[in-house]
Design an enzyme around this catalytic site. Sequence first.
Site, PDB file in Angstrom:
ATOM      1  N   GLU A  87     -11.051  -0.636  -3.612  1.00  0.00           N
ATOM      2  CA  GLU A  87     -10.365   0.070  -2.536  1.00  0.00           C
ATOM      3  C   GLU A  87      -9.225   0.913  -3.106  1.00  0.00           C
ATOM      4  O   GLU A  87      -9.023   0.989  -4.314  1.00  0.00           O
ATOM      5  CB  GLU A  87      -9.807  -0.938  -1.536  1.00  0.00           C
ATOM      6  N   ASP A  94       0.818  -1.225   0.000  1.00  0.00           N
ATOM      7  CA  ASP A  94       0.000   0.000   0.000  1.00  0.00           C
ATOM      8  C   ASP A  94       0.849   1.272   0.000  1.00  0.00           C
ATOM      9  O   ASP A  94       0.596   2.200   0.777  1.00  0.00           O
ATOM     10  CB  ASP A  94      -0.925   0.038   1.224  1.00  0.00           C
TER      11      ASP A  94
END
Length: 326
Positions: free
Chosen positions: A207, A48
């Site tokens: 997401e 991420d």
Amino acid sequence: MKIVFYSLLIPVLLTSVTVIQRPGTPGALTQTDTTHAPPAVLPGVYADPHIAVFDKKFYIYPTTDGTEGWKSTNFSCWSSSDLVHWKNEKVILDLPKDLTWAKERAWAPAIAHKNGKYYYYFSADVNIGVAVARKPTGPFKDALGKPLVRRGMLAGQMIDPMVFVDDDGAAYLYFGQGRCNMVKLANDMVSFDSTKIVSIKPQGYNEGPFVFKRKGKYYLMWSEYDTRDPRYSVAYATADAPLGPFTKAATGPVLKGRGVVKGAGHHSVVKVPGKDEWYIVYHRFKIPDGNGYNRETCISPMRFDDRGNILPVDVFETVNPVSIPR
């Protein structure tokens, strides 16, 4: 990478010569060897990644990976002057030490600079928090003593924050798994009017929203599928305003795995100051033997066509050292 074979006729002997053309050069084709990917840019397992540039230096803010269920408890920062060599700036926020309202599941951070301060947005126990510091390497202090966005406030998971600061100084928060939630932040960067939240679900959205602006156009990017799925990938939409309405690009994912590269997604984007030169930072399954809990951070060039469409990213293209204009 382009491989061209030439036959050289020599008395009694015919020899094949292989010419390698560096990716990104005029006429180069996509790398055909999908078994040898470039190495990750950060050692170990990190996911991420959020990349930013401050004061002529690049910074990556990742999730610390390597635990089933993503049970990490702190965040680190990495710095670089060339996108190739990275320095570990150590832990910048430790949940058990620095928060009173969450202890684990430290995920998917982002950072923004405004008012002479650095605002660090992060997921913790499926809430979104914000911390503040005077330097991009911290140390960061919890700004509110409570979540900025609480678990269950909206449909889906309250994770994956990203803040975009527009040319006029206005800042916008994007977040959410399952749906993309968008809202203008107050000037203090740590509050917003919850009645003004815009919630959308672009086709394929799961997401990891990320927003940037290029030549007057706003790009909303996101990850599709689940991060444990080898098909994890990145798509995008565009708009004329930071809160849309957004129109999804007609092309397929602009970032996806191929060959040995699996699960390429949850990205961020950076522009080299003073240049129309862009790079995309993302995670993939660790090579070898990685999965959705063991991921590593990578960087690839990101390019546009003449109409501003994002071109497919070659996950096998090597990044050369980048200089920031002085």
